[in-house]
Design a protein around this motif. Structure first.
Motif, PDB file in Angstrom:
ATOM      1  N   LEU B 238       0.953  -1.646   0.411  1.00 61.79           N
ATOM      2  CA  LEU B 238      -0.164   0.028  -0.038  1.00 61.79           C
ATOM      3  C   LEU B 238       0.891   0.903   0.274  1.00 61.79           C
ATOM      4  CD1 LEU B 238      -3.011  -0.905   2.449  1.00 61.79           C
ATOM      5  CD2 LEU B 238      -3.089  -0.911   0.114  1.00 61.79           C
ATOM      6  N   ARG B 239       2.028   1.384   0.445  1.00 65.93           N
ATOM      7  CA  ARG B 239       2.742   2.401   0.862  1.00 65.93           C
ATOM      8  C   ARG B 239       3.226   2.047  -0.155  1.00 65.93           C
ATOM      9  NH1 ARG B 239       6.654   1.436   5.680  1.00 65.93           N
ATOM     10  NH2 ARG B 239       7.349  -0.218   4.016  1.00 65.93           N
ATOM     11  N   LEU B 240       3.249   1.526  -1.521  1.00 63.01           N
ATOM     12  CA  LEU B 240       4.244   1.417  -2.510  1.00 63.01           C
ATOM     13  C   LEU B 240       3.271   2.077  -3.353  1.00 63.01           C
ATOM     14  CD1 LEU B 240       7.737   1.749  -3.703  1.00 63.01           C
ATOM     15  CD2 LEU B 240       6.521  -0.728  -4.603  1.00 63.01           C
ATOM     16  N   GLN B 241       2.272   1.825  -2.777  1.00 63.91           N
ATOM     17  CA  GLN B 241       0.982   2.125  -4.484  1.00 63.91           C
ATOM     18  C   GLN B 241       0.698   3.760  -4.161  1.00 63.91           C
ATOM     19  OE1 GLN B 241      -2.308  -0.305  -3.400  1.00 63.91           O
ATOM     20  NE2 GLN B 241      -3.732   1.057  -4.877  1.00 63.91           N
ATOM     21  N   ILE B 242       0.767   4.081  -2.802  1.00 62.65           N
ATOM     22  CA  ILE B 242       0.340   5.934  -2.476  1.00 62.65           C
ATOM     23  C   ILE B 242       1.705   6.344  -3.089  1.00 62.65           C
ATOM     24  CG2 ILE B 242       0.276   7.586  -0.788  1.00 62.65           C
ATOM     25  CD1 ILE B 242      -1.511   4.877   0.301  1.00 62.65           C
ATOM     26  N   TRP B 243       2.919   5.968  -2.776  1.00 62.29           N
ATOM     27  CA  TRP B 243       4.203   6.821  -2.870  1.00 62.29           C
ATOM     28  C   TRP B 243       4.079   7.215  -4.366  1.00 62.29           C
ATOM     29  CZ3 TRP B 243       7.052  10.186  -1.903  1.00 62.29           C
ATOM     30  CH2 TRP B 243       8.252  10.718  -2.238  1.00 62.29           C
ATOM     31  N   ARG B 244       3.548   5.979  -5.285  1.00 62.75           N
ATOM     32  CA  ARG B 244       3.697   6.491  -6.450  1.00 62.75           C
ATOM     33  C   ARG B 244       3.119   7.038  -7.257  1.00 62.75           C
ATOM     34  NH1 ARG B 244       5.407   0.611  -8.098  1.00 62.75           N
ATOM     35  NH2 ARG B 244       7.685   1.606  -7.705  1.00 62.75           N
ATOM     36  N   MET B 245       1.719   7.580  -6.750  1.00 65.43           N
ATOM     37  CA  MET B 245       0.564   8.356  -6.614  1.00 65.43           C
ATOM     38  C   MET B 245       1.867   9.993  -6.972  1.00 65.43           C
ATOM     39  SD  MET B 245      -3.039   7.482  -6.099  1.00 65.43           S
ATOM     40  CE  MET B 245      -2.627   5.803  -5.175  1.00 65.43           C
ATOM     41  N   LEU B 246       2.406   9.758  -5.604  1.00 66.90           N
ATOM     42  CA  LEU B 246       2.706  11.267  -5.102  1.00 66.90           C
ATOM     43  C   LEU B 246       4.669  11.779  -5.332  1.00 66.90           C
ATOM     44  CD1 LEU B 246       1.238  11.059  -1.154  1.00 66.90           C
ATOM     45  CD2 LEU B 246      -0.082  11.984  -3.660  1.00 66.90           C
ATOM     46  N   GLU B 247       4.663   9.724  -5.913  1.00 69.00           N
ATOM     47  CA  GLU B 247       6.487  10.891  -6.089  1.00 69.00           C
ATOM     48  C   GLU B 247       6.375  11.899  -7.015  1.00 69.00           C
ATOM     49  OE1 GLU B 247       7.843   7.186  -7.702  1.00 69.00           O
ATOM     50  OE2 GLU B 247       9.656   7.553  -6.787  1.00 69.00           O
ATOM     51  N   ASP B 248       6.050  11.630  -8.462  1.00 65.23           N
ATOM     52  CA  ASP B 248       6.196  12.461  -9.583  1.00 65.23           C
ATOM     53  C   ASP B 248       6.057  14.319  -8.738  1.00 65.23           C
ATOM     54  OD1 ASP B 248       7.027  10.867 -10.534  1.00 65.23           O
ATOM     55  OD2 ASP B 248       4.536  10.472 -12.361  1.00 65.23           O
ATOM     56  N   GLU B 249       5.408  14.329  -8.102  1.00 68.94           N
ATOM     57  CA  GLU B 249       4.588  15.420  -8.122  1.00 68.94           C
ATOM     58  C   GLU B 249       5.673  16.148  -6.708  1.00 68.94           C
ATOM     59  OE1 GLU B 249       0.891  17.247  -5.954  1.00 68.94           O
ATOM     60  OE2 GLU B 249       0.493  15.227  -6.843  1.00 68.94           O
ATOM     61  N   VAL B 250       6.374  14.836  -5.848  1.00 66.49           N
ATOM     62  CA  VAL B 250       7.155  15.576  -4.480  1.00 66.49           C
ATOM     63  C   VAL B 250       8.038  16.074  -5.672  1.00 66.49           C
ATOM     64  CG1 VAL B 250       8.088  14.921  -2.892  1.00 66.49           C
ATOM     65  CG2 VAL B 250       5.320  14.132  -2.368  1.00 66.49           C
ATOM     66  N   ARG B 251       8.946  15.554  -6.434  1.00 68.60           N
ATOM     67  CA  ARG B 251       9.311  15.583  -7.486  1.00 68.60           C
ATOM     68  C   ARG B 251       9.989  16.761  -7.721  1.00 68.60           C
ATOM     69  NH1 ARG B 251      13.041  11.813  -6.304  1.00 68.60           N
ATOM     70  NH2 ARG B 251      12.403   9.073  -6.529  1.00 68.60           N
ATOM     71  N   ARG B 252       8.849  16.608  -9.010  1.00 75.46           N
ATOM     72  CA  ARG B 252       8.460  18.060  -9.493  1.00 75.46           C
ATOM     73  C   ARG B 252       8.885  19.380  -8.404  1.00 75.46           C
ATOM     74  NH1 ARG B 252       2.794  18.052 -11.471  1.00 75.46           N
ATOM     75  NH2 ARG B 252       2.727  19.538  -9.903  1.00 75.46           N
ATOM     76  N   ASP B 253       8.107  19.623  -7.666  1.00 73.09           N
ATOM     77  CA  ASP B 253       8.299  20.466  -6.334  1.00 73.09           C
ATOM     78  C   ASP B 253       9.452  20.906  -6.076  1.00 73.09           C
ATOM     79  OD1 ASP B 253       5.728  20.762  -6.682  1.00 73.09           O
ATOM     80  OD2 ASP B 253       5.115  20.316  -3.988  1.00 73.09           O
ATOM     81  N   LEU B 254      10.250  19.952  -6.175  1.00 71.33           N
ATOM     82  CA  LEU B 254      11.537  19.882  -4.969  1.00 71.33           C
ATOM     83  C   LEU B 254      12.405  20.430  -6.741  1.00 71.33           C
ATOM     84  CD1 LEU B 254      12.308  16.423  -3.465  1.00 71.33           C
ATOM     85  CD2 LEU B 254      12.364  19.055  -2.593  1.00 71.33           C
ATOM     86  N   LYS B 255      12.431  20.157  -7.491  1.00 71.92           N
ATOM     87  CA  LYS B 255      12.972  21.073  -8.661  1.00 71.92           C
ATOM     88  C   LYS B 255      12.500  22.634  -8.719  1.00 71.92           C
ATOM     89  CE  LYS B 255      14.026  17.031 -11.810  1.00 71.92           C
ATOM     90  NZ  LYS B 255      13.026  15.967 -12.365  1.00 71.92           N
TER      91      LYS B 255
END
Lengths: 278, 258
Positions: B238-255
């Motif tokens: 579940l953690r991985l599943q949710i993380w996948r959903m949010l990952e792109d966005e978090v990375r984009r924000d960091l950039k």
């Protein structure tokens, strides 16, 4: 053996720290006594002019005499009662207006510039005008004191109200607080520490102004005693009365500090170490 | 009591262009369920909670409660992110604040608050001020205040965000324990994926700018859950599943931030 030795030295440390604290606490009194003693010796030896600086013994003799003669206490009473009446007349509208300005945009927009314009005017400078309007009796004096009290309290109460964290209003709203409950449970206590700081300043100012108007136009009060002493060149009376005003000033500060501890116990600074009280 | 957000949109007017905080947020929270709302910071979670609590109006869309407000009832009590306790009130007055606002007399509301406080180990701090309490104790008091008013819905905005991880673990278990005894409909906002999975019957995943709902994931780990050993087989998936959903966005924000 070793353990008990270290325990002993720990106890000794505590003892040393305690006696150090006791000394720090006594320090102000000690300094005052040393200075008084030096003053007494210098004055008695004639090393300073008696006209400018009479010996402390003579000043305290004067204070004793005027207590017995019965002119000191009525003077204190006249000044303080004038001050208290003026203070109350100034403080109550100041608190109400401060809260209103803090909460209501319309009131704030109207009074903010008015206060900004009037506050810097030296209050003692408008005393002649007040005498013109309210007569040379008690009225003009009380009004002058009230005005000098009004500004620090209204400004602090207003600022204190504005500085309340908006979260507290949201909590109150979330739990269904109406206007009155929000005032009573959020606005009054939330602004209180800052308002009390204003009250403290105002009380000092009102005392200063009370003495000042007595110097200018009065028949009773400490200001009159000071002025009379100057005109008749009674230096002991001058110093003695000033000493009394200093003591009253200290007492007023102690009273307001006690009042904040009582009314706003949550907003007290952490217990200070001995000796750091002044 | 259940409630439903229907096409909730919130736009904050700004320059050079308006900020869309929430767009078309629609979901239902079932009665007496523990629902977690998870998403990256700044995705409008808190705004959504404030809209549900009626502390803020949506630009469009509505929040519908299952039934209307009854007299003397508070439909949704909120636990605020921090600073929710009044510094000028003692612990007992803070906890009884909701009851006071509902018009309950002093003796009765204090008796109720005291009983509650004693049960969670705050019986010795009734007359203390919040600043004299530890962070965990303060949060406990804030949560008790919300539970004490008997409102059918509880809204919690990252209540344990400011706590250290050990205290947090204890508080999570404690909250689940209180909830088990006093069933309410809870909407719990967090940015901690693991916390959301371990606490919730259901996790609503949000993505940000503008805040939209990505997915609603039912959590079928049986209760009571052992929060201390976080080795449920489902948890990692579940953690991985949710993380996948949010990952792109978090990375984009960091950039963007760098």
């Amino acid at each position: 053996m070793k353990a008990s030795a270290s325990a002993l030295s720990a106890a000794a440390d505590v003892r040393r720290a305690k006696s150090r604290d006791a000394w720090t606490r006594r320090m102000p009194v000690l300094v005052a006594l040393v200075l008084l003693a030096a003053w007494q010796v210098l004055a008695q030896q004639g090393m300073v002019s008696r006209i400018f600086l009479p010996a402390p013994s003579r000043i305290f003799t004067f204070l004793g005499q005027s207590l017995v003669k019965g002119d000191l206490l009525p003077a204190i009473g006249a000044t303080l009662s004038r001050m208290i009446v003026g203070f109350v007349i100034g403080a109550i509208p100041a608190l109400l207006l401060g809260w209103a300005m803090g909460r209501a945009r319309g009131v704030r927009m109207f009074f903010d510039p008015v206060i900004a314009a009037l506050h810097p005017v030296p209050k003692i400078a408008i005393f002649p005008l007040l005498m013109l309007v309210f007569g040379i009796g008690e009225g003009s004096k009380v009004v002058a004191i009230a005005i000098s009290t009004f500004f620090p309290i209204v400004i602090n109460t207003y600022t204190g109200t504005r500085q309340i964290n908006p979260v507290y209003f949201e909590v109150a709203r979330n739990y269904g607080a109406d206007r009155w409950k929000t005032l009573r449970r959020v606005v009054f206590p939330g602004s209180l520490p800052t308002a009390l700081a204003g009250i403290r300043i105002a009380l000092n100012t009102s005392f200063v102004i009370a003495i000042a108007v007595e110097l200018l136009a009065s028949r009773t009060g400490l200001g009159v005693m000071i002025w009379f002493a100057w005109q008749t060149l009674r230096v002991e009376q001058l110093y003695g009365t000033l000493f009394v005003t200093a003591v009253i000033g200290i007492a007023l500060n102690a009273a307001t500090a006690a009042m904040s501890r009582w009314l706003a116990p949550w907003a007290q600074p952490p217990r200070e170490r001995a000796g750091a009280r002044l | 009591m259940s409630f439903r957000c229907e096409a909730v949109t919130k736009v904050f007017p700004s320059w050079p262009e308006d900020v869309v905080a929430l767009r078309d947020v629609t979901f239902t929270v079932a009665p007496e369920r523990f629902t977690c709302l998870v998403g990256p910071s700044g995705c409008g979670k808190s705004t959504l909670l404030r809209i549900i609590a009626r502390l803020e109006r949506p630009t469009s869309g509505t929040v519908v409660y299952q039934r209307g407000r009854q007299p003397g009832e508070l439909r949704a009590a909120m636990v605020f992110q921090d600073l929710g306790l009044f510094p000028w009130m003692t612990v007992i007055d803070n906890v009884a604040f909701g009851l006071e606002m509902l018009g309950m007399g002093r003796a009765e509301r204090h008796a109720r608050a005291e009983a509650f406080l004693t049960r969670v180990g705050l019986g010795g701090f009734l007359r203390n001020y919040p600043h004299e309490l530890s962070g965990g104790m303060r949060q406990r008091a804030a949560i008790l205040r919300a539970f004490l008013v008997d409102s059918p819905v509880l809204l919690m905005d990252e209540p344990f965000g400011a706590l250290d991880s050990q205290t947090r673990l204890v508080m999570q278990e404690e909250l689940l324990h209180i909830w088990k005894e006093h069933k309410r409909t809870i909407l719990y906002v967090t940015h901690d994926i693991e916390e959301a999975i371990l606490m919730g019957d259901e996790v609503i995943v949000m993505s940000g700018r503008p805040g939209t709902i990505r997915q609603i994931i039912p959590i079928n780990i049986e209760r009571p859950r052992q929060l201390a050993d976080r080795n449920h087989p489902e948890l990692a998936d579940l953690r991985l599943q949710i993380w996948r959903m949010l990952e792109d966005e978090v990375r984009r924000d960091l950039k963007i931030a760098v």
